[in-house]
Design a protein around this motif. Structure first.
Motif, PDB file in Angstrom:
ATOM      1  N   LYS A 196       0.835  -1.200   0.000  1.00  0.00           N
ATOM      2  CA  LYS A 196       0.000   0.000   0.000  1.00  0.00           C
ATOM      3  C   LYS A 196       0.870   1.251   0.000  1.00  0.00           C
ATOM      4  O   LYS A 196       2.054   1.219   0.322  1.00  0.00           O
ATOM      5  CB  LYS A 196      -0.920   0.016   1.221  1.00  0.00           C
ATOM      6  CG  LYS A 196      -0.193   0.101   2.565  1.00  0.00           C
ATOM      7  CD  LYS A 196      -1.185   0.123   3.698  1.00  0.00           C
ATOM      8  CE  LYS A 196      -0.511   0.238   5.050  1.00  0.00           C
ATOM      9  NZ  LYS A 196       0.250  -0.948   5.442  1.00  0.00           N
ATOM     10  N   THR A 197       0.267   2.365  -0.368  1.00  0.00           N
ATOM     11  CA  THR A 197       0.991   3.629  -0.372  1.00  0.00           C
ATOM     12  C   THR A 197       1.389   3.996   1.052  1.00  0.00           C
ATOM     13  O   THR A 197       0.753   3.590   2.011  1.00  0.00           O
ATOM     14  CB  THR A 197       0.106   4.746  -0.960  1.00  0.00           C
ATOM     15  OG1 THR A 197      -1.116   4.805  -0.209  1.00  0.00           O
ATOM     16  CG2 THR A 197      -0.209   4.481  -2.415  1.00  0.00           C
ATOM     17  N   ALA A 336       0.893  -0.594  -5.895  1.00  0.00           N
ATOM     18  CA  ALA A 336      -0.019  -0.658  -4.756  1.00  0.00           C
ATOM     19  C   ALA A 336      -1.091  -1.721  -4.958  1.00  0.00           C
ATOM     20  O   ALA A 336      -1.640  -2.248  -3.994  1.00  0.00           O
ATOM     21  CB  ALA A 336      -0.674   0.706  -4.527  1.00  0.00           C
TER      22      ALA A 336
END
Length: 535
Positions: A196-197, A336
């Motif tokens: 994920k970011t 992502a």
């Protein structure tokens, strides 16, 4: 201050004359093995092939210092070079510009004098310890002979100059994506990293890139060795900021290439000779087509936010760029999400990659550290509610307000003048965008109104909240928008205005994301999802 090492209790399974030593590195106790005859120190437990012990003399263990363990000073000739990339052969001495060789011998001499990074053999952590670490951080890997993650900085044995940068930045340990990506990349292997970011991926590929550059410091090869491709100007410039910050102590040079700015200064920066080029696909492809740039020297390539680049339609440019790269290279892809389009590109461009997953990669997953507030609201009530939320936050809070259109973005920024809001979107000039981001980072304009151009490329510390004034037109962008807060292990808030008449088609996916992140599902949203036949 050097920390004195001590002998550990005798281990009968060790071949003579090896001894187990215990020392302290960066405040953490570390175990290693010492051969008093050959003066070899290593972290891997010696195998049963015993070394003859002629006099049974127990030499005093060496003083364990930060410099000796992390690679400062002379490197033991018996210590494996773990920064080497077996896939990459020796390059020619051509510079990054087509048809141009360095004519300045002084420049070549300077290249030889740049400090070495001193990367040395990593410590191998016991599997029981790593199993617990990987389970805790939801790390899964796919590939053969994947090395253990670096759970702490002492395990990495990075040079003290880089470790000091981590300390200055307030990092106490590697993020999960760094912990698992670093040892793989340092083996010279291709990687697909799905995380994920806000997971720390930038340093996940930059630091091994520094090690890759280090390989050529004693050779006769010049020109750019590392290429990082990013989808947006904002992300590209942020990557360069990190490259400068963490590469400064090792004299690693970099430049940023992106559209919307004068080409001349960018080309001149490349012509001076840089270790790393960070580029957006469009501008980089323009330089390649015009014959003003060659990538023949590049042997370490990063695709950052690969899914975003495909969403933005950059696949033809990316494929054109890869056709100009040497076949013998190391490639790292960070993304992502893991849709089939990204999987296909990875299959075409990477060679037997190791896949590193942080968390669930099968579905869109929101960061659990973000408190998601979904409000069912009519269009006419949005502005009043937006101002209420802004007033409820501490006055110095950095908040991003997302709008789906450029026009609404400008209107919101104007209407929020009392809150010192700035706007950023695709029609803004590069200078205007950079000023808006600078004002946001400094707190001069603590409210940033943005379109999805900033949903993924923007990395600003201490963003307290994200407000979705409009729900995004693509559901994936919801995850990336709210991911601008709760970065680097912090917590954050997200407010989303959900219009039943326009956004009902996203209701079921939104409910699923909320449930997956252990968030409260408003009854009104659940009712909308129950009535909706869309998935």
């Amino acid at each position: 201050m050097a920390a004195k090492a001590r002998y550990a209790p005798t281990d009968p399974s060790l071949p003579a004359p090896w001894r187990t030593l215990v020392g302290v590195l960066a405040g953490e106790e570390v175990t290693y093995f010492w051969n008093p005859q050959t003066k070899v120190t290593q972290y891997e437990k010696p195998k049963a092939a015993a070394v003859p012990d002629e006099d049974q003399k127990q030499d005093e263990p060496r003083t364990l210092t930060t410099e000796s363990v992390l690679g400062g000073g002379a490197k033991n000739e018996n210590d494996p070079d773990w920064s080497a990339n077996p896939k990459v052969g020796k390059s020619s001495d051509r510079d990054g510009i087509t048809g141009v060789k360095r004519a300045n011998e002084g420049t070549q001499q300077n290249a030889f004098k740049r400090p070495k990074l001193g990367f040395t053999h990593p410590r191998i952590t016991p599997s029981s310890e790593t199993d617990a670490y990987m389970k805790k951080h939801e790390i899964t890997v796919r590939g053969d002979n994947v090395p253990h993650p670096f759970m702490n900085y002492g395990s990495t044995r990075f040079p003290s100059t880089i470790l000091s940068e981590f300390e200055s930045a307030g990092f106490s340990s590697p993020s999960p994506i760094q912990a698992q990506s670093w040892p793989i990349a340092l083996q010279g292997r291709d990687i697909v990293a799905v995380a994920k970011t806000g997971s720390g991926k930038t340093l996940g590929y930059l630091v091994p890139g520094f090690a890759h550059i280090h390989k050529y410091r004693d050779g006769d090869s010049f020109g750019t060795k590392v290429l990082v491709i990013a989808p947006t100007r904002e992300l590209a410039t942020q990557i360069q900021t990190e490259a400068k910050k963490f590469g400064k102590s090792s004299s690693i040079s970099s430049t940023c290439v992106y559209g919307g700015a004068d080409k001349g200064p960018q080309l001149r920066a490349i012509q001076k000779g840089v270790d790393i080029i960070i580029a957006t696909p469009g501008r980089l492809n323009d330089f390649l087509k015009s014959g003003k740039l060659s990538l023949a020297q590049v042997s370490y390539v990063v695709l950052d936010e690969a899914d975003r680049m495909l969403d933005m339609g950059f696949e033809p440019q990316i494929r054109a760029i890869f056709s100009e790269l040497p076949a013998e290279r190391q490639t790292l892809m960070f993304t992502a999400t893991w849709p089939k389009e990204v999987r296909k590109m990875a299959g075409d461009m990477l060679h037997t990659p190791v896949q590193v997953n942080i968390g669930n990669t099968d579905d869109l997953v929101a960061n659990k550290a973000i408190t998601q507030n979904i409000e069912i609201i009519r269009r006419g009530d949005k502005m009043r509610r937006l101002q209420q939320i802004l007033r409820s936050q501490p006055s110095d809070s950095r908040i991003i307000v997302f709008s789906s259109t450029k026009r609404m973005c400008d209107q919101l920024a104007k209407s929020l003048g009392d809150f010192r809001a700035a706007a950023i979107h695709g029609d803004k000039s590069q200078d205007a965008r950079e000023v808006a981001l600078a004002d946001f980072r400094s707190g001069k304009s603590p409210i940033l109104v943005a379109t999805d151009v900033a949903a993924r490329g923007l990395d600003v510390k201490d963003v307290r909240a994200v407000i979705n004034y409009d729900f995004p037109t693509k559901f994936e962008d919801y995850i990336h928008r709210i991911g601008r807060t709760a970065r680097g292990g912090a917590s954050g808030l997200a407010y989303t205005f959900f219009d039943d008449s326009q956004d009902a088609k996203f209701s079921k996916k939104l409910v699923k994301v909320l449930q997956g992140a252990s968030q409260k599902v408003p009854k009104e949203l659940a009712d909308i999802a129950a009535r909706s036949g869309n998935f």
